[in-house]
Design a protein around this motif. Sequence first.
Motif, PDB file in Angstrom:
ATOM      1  N   ASN A   1      79.905  11.494  30.927  1.00  0.00           N
ATOM      2  CA  ASN A   1      79.212  12.462  30.076  1.00  0.00           C
ATOM      3  C   ASN A   1      78.173  11.825  29.162  1.00  0.00           C
ATOM      4  N   ILE A   2      78.046  10.492  29.224  1.00  0.00           N
ATOM      5  CA  ILE A   2      77.040   9.808  28.410  1.00  0.00           C
ATOM      6  C   ILE A   2      75.665  10.012  29.035  1.00  0.00           C
ATOM      7  N   GLU A   3      74.684  10.314  28.225  1.00  0.00           N
ATOM      8  CA  GLU A   3      73.356  10.684  28.727  1.00  0.00           C
ATOM      9  C   GLU A   3      72.730   9.607  29.606  1.00  0.00           C
ATOM     10  N   ALA A   4      72.858   8.346  29.219  1.00  0.00           N
ATOM     11  CA  ALA A   4      72.194   7.256  29.947  1.00  0.00           C
ATOM     12  C   ALA A   4      72.894   6.915  31.260  1.00  0.00           C
ATOM     13  N   VAL A   5      74.145   7.323  31.397  1.00  0.00           N
ATOM     14  CA  VAL A   5      74.949   6.933  32.566  1.00  0.00           C
ATOM     15  C   VAL A   5      74.745   7.912  33.707  1.00  0.00           C
ATOM     16  N   LYS A   6      74.341   7.365  34.866  1.00  0.00           N
ATOM     17  CA  LYS A   6      74.110   8.192  36.048  1.00  0.00           C
ATOM     18  C   LYS A   6      75.216   8.044  37.089  1.00  0.00           C
ATOM     19  N   GLY A   7      76.251   7.288  36.765  1.00  0.00           N
ATOM     20  CA  GLY A   7      77.363   7.086  37.680  1.00  0.00           C
ATOM     21  C   GLY A   7      77.999   5.735  37.444  1.00  0.00           C
ATOM     22  N   SER A   8      79.178   5.532  38.001  1.00  0.00           N
ATOM     23  CA  SER A   8      79.873   4.249  37.859  1.00  0.00           C
ATOM     24  C   SER A   8      80.817   4.066  39.035  1.00  0.00           C
ATOM     25  N   PHE A   9      81.124   2.814  39.336  1.00  0.00           N
ATOM     26  CA  PHE A   9      82.058   2.517  40.412  1.00  0.00           C
ATOM     27  C   PHE A   9      82.574   1.099  40.241  1.00  0.00           C
ATOM     28  N   SER A  10      83.685   0.824  40.909  1.00  0.00           N
ATOM     29  CA  SER A  10      84.290  -0.503  40.870  1.00  0.00           C
ATOM     30  C   SER A  10      84.276  -1.084  42.269  1.00  0.00           C
ATOM     31  N   THR A  11      83.803  -2.318  42.408  1.00  0.00           N
ATOM     32  CA  THR A  11      83.773  -2.980  43.703  1.00  0.00           C
ATOM     33  C   THR A  11      83.850  -4.484  43.522  1.00  0.00           C
ATOM     34  N   ASN A  12      84.655  -5.117  44.373  1.00  0.00           N
ATOM     35  CA  ASN A  12      84.799  -6.583  44.369  1.00  0.00           C
ATOM     36  C   ASN A  12      85.120  -7.140  42.986  1.00  0.00           C
ATOM     37  N   GLY A  13      85.968  -6.431  42.242  1.00  0.00           N
ATOM     38  CA  GLY A  13      86.382  -6.920  40.936  1.00  0.00           C
ATOM     39  C   GLY A  13      85.391  -6.660  39.827  1.00  0.00           C
ATOM     40  N   GLN A  14      84.273  -5.989  40.132  1.00  0.00           N
ATOM     41  CA  GLN A  14      83.267  -5.683  39.118  1.00  0.00           C
ATOM     42  C   GLN A  14      83.218  -4.184  38.855  1.00  0.00           C
ATOM     43  N   PHE A  15      83.062  -3.816  37.584  1.00  0.00           N
ATOM     44  CA  PHE A  15      82.866  -2.413  37.224  1.00  0.00           C
ATOM     45  C   PHE A  15      81.377  -2.243  36.959  1.00  0.00           C
ATOM     46  N   GLN A  16      80.731  -1.378  37.750  1.00  0.00           N
ATOM     47  CA  GLN A  16      79.280  -1.241  37.666  1.00  0.00           C
ATOM     48  C   GLN A  16      78.910   0.152  37.168  1.00  0.00           C
ATOM     49  N   ILE A  17      77.991   0.188  36.212  1.00  0.00           N
ATOM     50  CA  ILE A  17      77.559   1.443  35.600  1.00  0.00           C
ATOM     51  C   ILE A  17      76.085   1.645  35.923  1.00  0.00           C
ATOM     52  N   VAL A  18      75.783   2.745  36.611  1.00  0.00           N
ATOM     53  CA  VAL A  18      74.406   3.034  37.017  1.00  0.00           C
ATOM     54  C   VAL A  18      73.643   3.619  35.825  1.00  0.00           C
ATOM     55  N   ILE A  19      72.581   2.930  35.411  1.00  0.00           N
ATOM     56  CA  ILE A  19      71.751   3.365  34.283  1.00  0.00           C
ATOM     57  C   ILE A  19      70.369   3.788  34.764  1.00  0.00           C
ATOM     58  N   GLY A  20      69.766   2.952  35.595  1.00  0.00           N
ATOM     59  CA  GLY A  20      68.424   3.251  36.094  1.00  0.00           C
ATOM     60  C   GLY A  20      67.450   2.140  35.789  1.00  0.00           C
ATOM     61  N   GLN A  21      66.480   2.011  36.643  1.00  0.00           N
ATOM     62  CA  GLN A  21      65.478   0.953  36.510  1.00  0.00           C
ATOM     63  C   GLN A  21      64.664   1.145  35.239  1.00  0.00           C
TER      64      GLN A  21
ATOM     65  N   LEU B   1      67.606   5.352  52.669  1.00  0.00           N
ATOM     66  CA  LEU B   1      66.904   4.076  52.868  1.00  0.00           C
ATOM     67  C   LEU B   1      67.874   2.908  53.017  1.00  0.00           C
ATOM     68  N   GLY B   2      69.184   3.213  53.143  1.00  0.00           N
ATOM     69  CA  GLY B   2      70.139   2.169  53.499  1.00  0.00           C
ATOM     70  C   GLY B   2      71.059   1.685  52.407  1.00  0.00           C
ATOM     71  N   ILE B   3      70.900   2.147  51.154  1.00  0.00           N
ATOM     72  CA  ILE B   3      71.769   1.714  50.050  1.00  0.00           C
ATOM     73  C   ILE B   3      72.613   2.901  49.621  1.00  0.00           C
ATOM     74  N   THR B   4      73.907   2.882  49.959  1.00  0.00           N
ATOM     75  CA  THR B   4      74.737   4.076  49.765  1.00  0.00           C
ATOM     76  C   THR B   4      75.603   4.054  48.506  1.00  0.00           C
ATOM     77  N   GLU B   5      75.738   2.906  47.854  1.00  0.00           N
ATOM     78  CA  GLU B   5      76.680   2.821  46.725  1.00  0.00           C
ATOM     79  C   GLU B   5      76.429   3.873  45.643  1.00  0.00           C
ATOM     80  N   PRO B   6      75.154   4.101  45.210  1.00  0.00           N
ATOM     81  CA  PRO B   6      74.949   5.136  44.185  1.00  0.00           C
ATOM     82  C   PRO B   6      75.415   6.520  44.626  1.00  0.00           C
TER      83      PRO B   6
END
Length: 469
Positions: free
Chosen positions: A47-67, A383-388
Amino acid sequence: MDLNNQAKQILEAIGGKENINAATHCVTRLRLALNDESKVDQEKLNNIEAVKGSFSTNGQFQIVIGQGTVDKVYQELISLTGIGEQTKEDVKAASSEKMNPLQKAIKVLADIFIPILPAIVTAGLLMGLNNILAGPDIFYEGQSLVDVYPQWAGLAEMINLIANTAFVFLPGLIGWSAVKKFGGSPLFGIVLGLILVHPDLMNAWDYGNALKEGNIPTWNLFGMEIEKIGYQGQVLPVLLASWVLAKSEVWLRKRIPDSLQLLIVAPTTLLVTGFLTFLLIGPAMFFVGNLLTDGLVSIFDQFAALGGLIYGGLYGLLVVTGMHHTFLAVDIQLVGSTGTTFLWPMLALSNIAQGSAAFAMFLATKDEKLKGLASTSGISAYLGITEPALFGVNLRFKYPFVIALISSGIAGMYITVARVTATSIGVGGIPGFLSISAGKWGPFFVGMAIVIILPMVITYLWAKRRGDC
């Protein structure tokens, strides 16, 4: 947007600064090694405005913010926590501590093959361009573009040479990346890989015929007969040889004085590793690699529909677990051994299916934030990148992910029965048709239509029926 406030909210949602072991960022995402991911409040984070998604993979927690925004949020985050700027290697080292042996093995393969992937994908795209020029039945029945316009033949040959280079010298690329990963000198890895494809060796492509005719060249070393063959297109021999080279180099460097290392370490490691490779490692791994290739080909020959349904349908799950990196090595091995791969086309269709499901959520939802995330992640998947798309949209609602899996399974079954293959690894989405073998574009486009239409229509209707977005 108040970025300082956004960073504070993110920090609170992930369990506070005490829960952060290491933190860095890439082009679009915060990449965190958390001490305890169960402390993350996923609903608050989403629900945070800057956050566009998040996921955990290979021991890392990744938060999608944007370029463009992610680096500013990262600066605010490290200012709030006082942890200081860290590299991707720092985060990888911290996250690897929480991995089980299987995850660590998959990570090793990923760390070896991902750095050379741009060269392989570029080669695949160029080979696709060569297919357009030299492939029959694309523009003219029974003829290629070059047959009709011979003046283009030289251009096609030059493109083919440039495209094939990455595969001809594949052991050199793998040797560089693998030795670097295992802690040795990357330059020695390149030399080792090039040794395995030296022109004085019999080309691996000619091994089968030479074996039938009984004229395989050999070295005679003190009574031992060692086959004098190369390892063009092979993955396993150079992987194991690189590990031996790196570990022996590290062992020697710890014991040889600095003044003598140039004279002793490099010649010794290359000589010993090269000898062991031609004597033991190469023949053993060549056998295993061919066994793997023959086994897969046999399974898909006899059970094409079932194999396509299972692999096409489950590839999205492999991405979620990170195990898809393992099949990158398998695809490269198949291309090196047989000239084509029947697995990669299903990968491309699976990516498109996940993108279509994300686009359906874009069409169905009234939530502006979800619309933005679904549209951008859908394009990324195409375009081949499915994680987001996977972690930001489809897994969040679950049914888009499942519908995409079913659709890609159906498409995988169809193109496998139609014997669709790729001449190389390319861009794993809509541009993937460029890597498809000449004469198989038609069935691949049918498969592409399946994974565009089915997930988009069914996911949209399901979302409207549920009314939860």
